[in-house]
Design a protein around this motif. Structure first.
Motif, short mmCIF file in Angstrom:
data_model
loop_
_atom_site.label_atom_id
_atom_site.label_comp_id
_atom_site.label_asym_id
_atom_site.label_seq_id
_atom_site.Cartn_x
_atom_site.Cartn_y
_atom_site.Cartn_z
N UNK A 132 0.16 -0.99 0.48
CA UNK A 132 -0.06 0.01 0.54
C UNK A 132 1.04 1.31 -0.01
N UNK A 133 2.13 1.79 0.82
CA UNK A 133 3.07 2.40 0.62
C UNK A 133 3.69 2.46 -0.39
N UNK A 134 4.22 1.76 -1.25
CA UNK A 134 4.33 1.58 -2.76
C UNK A 134 3.44 2.21 -3.75
N UNK A 135 1.96 2.00 -3.08
CA UNK A 135 1.44 2.25 -4.04
C UNK A 135 1.08 4.19 -3.92
N UNK A 136 0.96 4.53 -2.70
CA UNK A 136 1.31 5.94 -2.73
C UNK A 136 1.71 6.25 -2.44
N UNK A 172 27.94 -1.54 -5.03
CA UNK A 172 28.97 -0.46 -5.10
C UNK A 172 27.77 0.30 -3.71
N UNK A 173 27.02 0.93 -2.41
CA UNK A 173 27.07 1.09 -1.80
C UNK A 173 25.78 1.34 -0.72
N UNK A 174 24.67 0.56 -1.05
CA UNK A 174 23.57 0.33 -1.26
C UNK A 174 23.46 -0.17 -0.42
N UNK A 175 23.63 -0.96 0.23
CA UNK A 175 23.00 -2.41 0.73
C UNK A 175 22.64 -3.19 1.19
N UNK A 176 21.35 -1.31 2.17
CA UNK A 176 20.01 -1.97 2.78
C UNK A 176 18.97 -1.87 1.46
N UNK A 177 19.30 -2.11 -0.12
CA UNK A 177 18.21 -2.48 -0.48
C UNK A 177 18.01 -4.36 -0.41
N UNK A 178 18.72 -4.78 -0.17
CA UNK A 178 18.65 -6.33 0.01
C UNK A 178 17.54 -6.65 0.67
N UNK A 179 17.58 -6.25 1.87
CA UNK A 179 16.65 -6.19 2.73
C UNK A 179 14.65 -5.04 2.34
N UNK A 180 15.21 -3.88 1.83
CA UNK A 180 14.21 -3.32 1.02
C UNK A 180 13.44 -3.90 -0.27
N UNK A 181 14.12 -4.86 -1.25
CA UNK A 181 13.50 -5.16 -1.90
C UNK A 181 12.49 -6.54 -1.55
N UNK A 182 12.88 -7.28 -0.33
CA UNK A 182 11.89 -8.32 0.13
C UNK A 182 10.46 -7.69 -0.27
N UNK A 183 10.13 -6.30 0.39
CA UNK A 183 8.77 -5.85 0.77
C UNK A 183 7.99 -5.04 -0.26
N UNK A 184 8.56 -5.09 -2.24
CA UNK A 184 7.93 -4.69 -2.98
C UNK A 184 7.73 -5.26 -3.42
N UNK A 207 15.44 -6.00 -9.54
CA UNK A 207 14.31 -7.15 -8.99
C UNK A 207 13.33 -6.91 -7.35
N UNK A 208 12.13 -7.19 -6.93
CA UNK A 208 11.64 -7.34 -5.52
C UNK A 208 11.17 -8.57 -5.62
N UNK A 209 10.81 -8.99 -4.08
CA UNK A 209 9.36 -9.33 -4.06
C UNK A 209 10.26 -10.09 -2.58
N UNK A 210 9.40 -10.87 -2.02
CA UNK A 210 9.27 -12.02 -1.04
C UNK A 210 10.30 -12.99 -1.28
N UNK A 211 10.36 -13.37 -2.25
CA UNK A 211 10.04 -14.56 -2.85
C UNK A 211 11.37 -15.17 -2.59
#
Length: 270
Positions: free
Chosen positions: A98-102, A119-131, A187-191
C-alpha cells in the motif's frame, strides 16, 4: 553352581527373569535347550555342558550387538506457537504494498539493483523483499511465506523464524546481485525470503539430528531436505519474469542457517 549335575553349565546370571529368557531366545536360535533357575543372586541361565562354550560365545556376541539398541531417537521439539508470525508477515507485506502504491518513488529507491547494492547501497537487499510488482506477485508471496514461516516458527519460535527468514532473504538478494554485477539487474519481491524459509525448514531437522543422533540415523532426516529441493525445482523456476537465481540464492542461504538453528536447538522433549 551346577544344580543339574556335570552335564550342565551356567553361562549367565541375571537379576531380571524376563531378561534371562530373552537370552534364552538366543540359545534356542542355536538349536539348543536352556533352563532358567532362580537362586539367591538372581536368575541363572543353564545349558548343556557340551554346548556351553559355543553358546556363551553367542551370548557375548548378542550383548555386544545390543549395546546401542534400541537406538536413541530424539524428536525435534516443536513450539506451541500461534499463527501470529504468519499474520504479521501478511500485514507487513500488505502495508508495504500500500505504501509503495501511495509513494511510487519508494519503489525505485528500494528495489534490488545489482549495481547499487555492490557499489554502496546494501540496504536494498532488505527493502526489495517488501516491494511487489503487482497484486498477483504479492498474493503468492503472502500465501507461501505465511505457511513456511509458520512451519519454521514451530521449531525455533516466531521471533527466530522471522530473523532467520529475513537473514536468508537479505543474504540471498546480496548474492543474487553479486552474480549479475556489473551487468544491470533489478528485482523485487519477498520470494527470495520465502525460498529462504524453505531452506530453513528443510535443514533444521537435519542440523538437530547431526547433533543428537548417530550418523546412521541421519539419513531419515534427509527426506525433508529432498522435499525442499523438489519444492525449489517445482516452484522456483518459471518464465522470464521469474527471478530464478534469487530463488536459488534464497534457498541456498536458508540451508546453513537452518543447519545452525537445528544444531543449536538444545531443548529436548521430556
Amino acid at each position: 553352581m551346577d544344580p543339574l549335575g556335570e552335564a550342565f553349565a551356567e553361562i549367565a546370571c541375571i537379576e531380571d527373569e524376563r531378561q534371562a529368557h530373552e537370552l534364552g531366545l538366543v540359545i534356542l536360535s542355536q538349536g539348543a535347550p536352556y533352563w532358567v533357575i532362580e537362586d539367591g543372586e538372581g536368575f541363572c541361565l543353564v545349558v548343556e555342558q557340551k554346548d556351553s562354550k559355543r553358546l556363551l560365545r553367542q551370548i557375548e556376541l548378542y550383548r555386544k550387538e545390543s549395546l546401542n539398541w534400541p537406538p536413541i531417537s530424539h524428536e525435534l521439539p516443536e513450539e506451541g506457537v500461534s499463527p501470529a508470525a504468519s499474520m504479521v508477515w501478511i500485514l507487513v507485506l500488505l502495508t508495504a504494498y500500500g505504501i509503495s502504491l501511495e509513494w511510487p518513488q519508494l519503489y525505485a529507491a528500494g528495489r534490488l539493483s545489482a549495481e547499487a547494492v555492490i557499489e554502496g547501497q546494501p540496504y536494498r537487499v532488505l527493502t526489495a523483499l517488501f516491494l511487489h510488482a503487482d497484486i498477483g506477485h504479492l498474493a503468492g508471496n503472502m500465501l507461501f511465506g505465511a505457511v513456511f514461516l509458520h512451519l519454521v516458527a514451530r521449531h525455533i519460535g516466531g521471533i527466530w523464524a522471522w530473523i532467520g527468514v529475513l537473514l536468508a532473504g537479505a543474504a540471498g538478494n546480496y548474492f543474487n546481485a553479486a552474480l549479475y554485477y556489473p551487468e544491470p539487474h533489478y528485482s523485487v519481491g519477498a520470494s527470495t525470503a520465502v525460498f529462504g524459509a524453505v531452506g530453513l525448514l528443510a535443514s533444521i531437522p537435519l542440523g538437530f539430528r547431526l547433533r543428537f543422533a548417530r550418523w546412521n540415523l541421519a539419513k531419515a532426516w534427509i527426506v525433508p531436505f529432498v522435499i525442499g529441493l523438489i519444492f525449489l525445482a517445482w516452484f522456483g523456476t518459471g518464465d522470464e519474469q521469474t527471478d530464478t537465481s534469487a530463488h536459488l540464492t534464497g534457498f541456498a542461504c536458508g540451508v546453513p542457517l537452518g543447519l545452525a538453528a537445528g544444531y543449536f536447538r538444545t531443548r529436548l522433549p521430556d
